[in-house]
Write a protein that holds these residues in place. Structure first.
Motif, PDB file in Angstrom:
ATOM      1  N   GLU A   1      14.336  31.160  99.547  1.00 19.01           N
ATOM      2  CA  GLU A   1      13.349  32.137  99.092  1.00 19.01           C
ATOM      3  C   GLU A   1      13.578  33.487  99.760  1.00 19.01           C
ATOM      4  OE1 GLU A   1       8.506  32.191  98.306  1.00 19.01           O
ATOM      5  OE2 GLU A   1       9.304  31.031  99.978  1.00 19.01           O
TER       6      GLU A   1
ATOM      7  N   ARG B   1      21.223  33.946  98.968  1.00 17.23           N
ATOM      8  CA  ARG B   1      20.945  32.788  98.107  1.00 17.23           C
ATOM      9  C   ARG B   1      22.156  31.875  98.005  1.00 17.23           C
ATOM     10  NH1 ARG B   1      17.720  36.752  95.116  1.00 17.23           N
ATOM     11  NH2 ARG B   1      15.533  36.071  95.134  1.00 17.23           N
TER      12      ARG B   1
ATOM     13  N   ASP C   1      11.292  37.573  95.795  1.00 14.19           N
ATOM     14  CA  ASP C   1      10.606  36.567  94.983  1.00 14.19           C
ATOM     15  C   ASP C   1       9.092  36.657  95.145  1.00 14.19           C
ATOM     16  OD1 ASP C   1      13.126  35.380  94.255  1.00 14.19           O
ATOM     17  OD2 ASP C   1      13.162  34.419  96.221  1.00 14.19           O
ATOM     18  N   ARG C   2       8.695  37.104  96.332  1.00 16.21           N
ATOM     19  CA  ARG C   2       7.267  37.141  96.657  1.00 16.21           C
ATOM     20  C   ARG C   2       7.030  38.260  97.649  1.00 16.21           C
ATOM     21  NH1 ARG C   2       4.379  33.028 100.161  1.00 16.21           N
ATOM     22  NH2 ARG C   2       6.466  32.117 100.384  1.00 16.21           N
TER      23      ARG C   2
ATOM     24  N   ALA D   1       3.683  37.611  93.366  1.00 14.60           N
ATOM     25  CA  ALA D   1       4.941  36.950  93.013  1.00 14.60           C
ATOM     26  C   ALA D   1       5.783  37.871  92.147  1.00 14.60           C
ATOM     27  CB  ALA D   1       4.644  35.651  92.282  1.00 14.60           C
TER      28      ALA D   1
END
Length: 224
Positions: free
Chosen positions: A32, A189, A209-210, A224
């Motif tokens: 994440e 990632r 992502d957030r 988000a």
């Protein structure tokens, strides 16, 4: 979970008591990318220090891959900082007397990895970041964007679980900053790491992502 903060409190005491982090709880999963935003003085830097095991909370838990680091002894915390954590800084913090290849290899040497394995890891990352022709250069011979890419390679070379990025584009122009964020997100990632990035730049935060929003030492919201 890679990182979990459970009701964490950190208070600084000088002439008056300042609760820099006030009952913060959140969790980051593997792979994440989370941005931490908020005004200056809201507690972001303190939170990053707690997550990076450079400080201990007054109460609450900081769990790294399930281990309660707040309760761990200093030897264990040092080992975790070297093996499972990495930081990308705004001002790069490369060692000027070392070459690019030597800067990137430094975390490996600290973890007892040398020889062929170290050379292969370093060369692979330099190639993926477009720095294969810069291995013998020194930091003063690089552009700002190149120095930040070297810093990213150094952060990833020992395969940490958690990468902490402190204003990673704050010292770069907007075009170079976009390129660095693209690389940071993609390579992180691909390596299976988790990224926690502190930034004042809303465009940079939107890449995540957030987004966690801090205000007055507390989490004021998440998007988000």
């Amino acid at each position: 979970m890679v990182l979990e903060l459970c009701d964490v409190v950190r208070t600084y005491r000088s002439h008056e008591s300042v609760r820099a982090v006030d009952g913060v709880s959140f969790a980051l999963s593997r792979g994440e990318w989370v941005a931490l935003v908020g005004p200056s003085g809201c507690g972001k830097s303190t939170l990053l220090q707690l997550a990076g095991l450079l400080d201990r909370p007054d109460s609450g838990k900081v769990l790294l891959e399930g281990l309660d680091t707040a309760a761990a002894d200093e030897a264990t915390r040092t080992r975790l900082r070297r093996s499972r954590l990495a930081t990308v800084f705004q001002f790069f913090h490369l060692l000027q007397t070392l070459s690019v290849r030597e800067n990137v290899a430094l975390p490996l040497h600290l973890n007892g990895i040398s020889g062929r394995e170290a050379r292969e890891r370093v060369d692979r990352l330099l190639a993926r970041l477009g720095l294969e022709q810069r291995g013998e250069h020194h930091p003063h011979q690089l552009s700002g964007g190149q120095m930040q890419r070297v810093a990213i390679a150094r952060a990833l070379v020992h395969r940490p679980a958690l990468i902490l990025a402190d204003e990673p584009t704050g010292n770069l122009d907007s075009h170079t900053g976009d390129e660095v964020l693209d690389l940071l997100g993609r390579i992180t990632r691909e390596e299976g790491a988790t990224l926690l990035m502190v930034t004042h730049d809303p465009e940079a935060a939107r890449r995540a992502d957030r987004i966690l929003v801090m205000r007055d030492g507390r989490l004021a919201g998440t998007t988000a």
